[in-house]
Design an enzyme around this catalytic site. Sequence first.
Site, PDB file in Angstrom:
ATOM      1  N   CYS A  44       0.766  -1.332   0.019  1.00 50.44           N
ATOM      2  CA  CYS A  44      -0.192  -0.008  -0.035  1.00 50.44           C
ATOM      3  C   CYS A  44       1.050   1.193  -0.116  1.00 50.44           C
ATOM      4  O   CYS A  44       1.968   0.968   0.430  1.00 50.44           O
ATOM      5  CB  CYS A  44      -0.827  -0.083   1.098  1.00 50.44           C
ATOM      6  SG  CYS A  44      -2.015   1.430   1.353  1.00 50.44           S
ATOM      7  N   ASP A  46       0.759   3.659   1.825  1.00 46.07           N
ATOM      8  CA  ASP A  46       0.603   4.207   3.069  1.00 46.07           C
ATOM      9  C   ASP A  46       1.889   4.585   3.647  1.00 46.07           C
ATOM     10  O   ASP A  46       2.746   3.722   3.400  1.00 46.07           O
ATOM     11  CB  ASP A  46      -0.378   3.337   3.994  1.00 46.07           C
ATOM     12  CG  ASP A  46      -0.672   3.853   5.373  1.00 46.07           C
ATOM     13  OD1 ASP A  46       0.285   4.096   6.139  1.00 46.07           O
ATOM     14  OD2 ASP A  46      -1.661   3.988   5.708  1.00 46.07           O
ATOM     15  N   ARG A  48       3.077   4.846   6.384  1.00 47.89           N
ATOM     16  CA  ARG A  48       3.670   4.030   7.620  1.00 47.89           C
ATOM     17  C   ARG A  48       4.095   2.559   7.199  1.00 47.89           C
ATOM     18  O   ARG A  48       4.614   1.820   8.083  1.00 47.89           O
ATOM     19  CB  ARG A  48       2.262   3.771   8.628  1.00 47.89           C
ATOM     20  CG  ARG A  48       2.088   5.067   9.062  1.00 47.89           C
ATOM     21  CD  ARG A  48       0.413   4.915   9.781  1.00 47.89           C
ATOM     22  NE  ARG A  48      -0.523   4.641   8.679  1.00 47.89           N
ATOM     23  CZ  ARG A  48      -1.789   4.307   9.278  1.00 47.89           C
ATOM     24  NH1 ARG A  48      -2.163   4.538  10.371  1.00 47.89           N
ATOM     25  NH2 ARG A  48      -2.535   3.926   8.299  1.00 47.89           N
ATOM     26  N   HIS A 100      -2.058  -3.902   5.216  1.00 53.27           N
ATOM     27  CA  HIS A 100      -1.811  -3.714   6.539  1.00 53.27           C
ATOM     28  C   HIS A 100      -3.122  -3.107   7.432  1.00 53.27           C
ATOM     29  O   HIS A 100      -3.861  -2.820   6.811  1.00 53.27           O
ATOM     30  CB  HIS A 100      -0.847  -2.325   6.402  1.00 53.27           C
ATOM     31  CG  HIS A 100      -1.481  -1.028   6.047  1.00 53.27           C
ATOM     32  ND1 HIS A 100      -1.953   0.016   6.675  1.00 53.27           N
ATOM     33  CD2 HIS A 100      -1.582  -0.661   4.710  1.00 53.27           C
ATOM     34  CE1 HIS A 100      -2.202   0.872   5.758  1.00 53.27           C
ATOM     35  NE2 HIS A 100      -2.068   0.545   4.638  1.00 53.27           N
ATOM     36  N   CYS A 103      -5.728   0.714   7.109  1.00 54.73           N
ATOM     37  CA  CYS A 103      -5.599   0.975   5.803  1.00 54.73           C
ATOM     38  C   CYS A 103      -6.597   1.872   5.466  1.00 54.73           C
ATOM     39  O   CYS A 103      -7.916   1.455   5.513  1.00 54.73           O
ATOM     40  CB  CYS A 103      -5.589  -0.348   4.825  1.00 54.73           C
ATOM     41  SG  CYS A 103      -5.289   0.052   3.101  1.00 54.73           S
TER      42      CYS A 103
HETATM   43 ZN    ZN Z   1      -3.481   1.214   3.109  1.00 53.38          ZN
END
Ligand code: ZN
Length: 207
Positions: A44, A46, A48, A100, A103
Amino acid sequence: MAKDTIDHLLSGNAEFVAGEFQEHADYYQSIARRQTPKVLWIGCSDSRVSEDLLTGSKPGTIFVHRNVANIVAFNDVNIASILEFGLVHLKIEDIIVCGHTGCGGIAAMEDGVHEHYIADWLCIAAPAKENADRAAREQKLSREEKLELLTKENVLLQIKRLHSLAIIKNMRAVGALPRIHGWLYRVETGAVEVLVDGRAGHERPAP
Ligand SMILES: [Zn+2]
């Protein structure tokens, strides 16, 4: 004047050059000449979920494709070119699809986001939502439990898609590679949960 975000990034790079890069100069010079990653990461976007950091890997280890909610789209020339370059030229041996917890893409799928491009993109993962909806009804799952289940179902769906792509089917018809793995990264703990171990065959586990 206070440092802004870009200043922090540039000073971070200066520290990287003077520290990590200098300390491992031979290694960085070797990968400057040629990259030889054996793993393709489909994760992803993302902020993090940093594949190098969370796996303790140095640059040069992991070939990367990231998008909203780690989706393998059939009509996406981006992921198609990454798969072709990775498998044919880099000889990638393992593909990791990593979802994750927390998300935003998964939450948007669950909540039925209406923003044009995000909604269209997440439509590709609709079969995962249908599975999670059914299980949530049958098992009376809480929202948190359902989001985690949807995250896992989404990883399993993308693995199924990878296995159905001609480039992978043709390679696997004549050998065991690439192995395809499914992971869940927990942003709360930093730990990876293995959903599918591609070394152990490709049976679909219960999420
Ligand atoms: Zn995500």
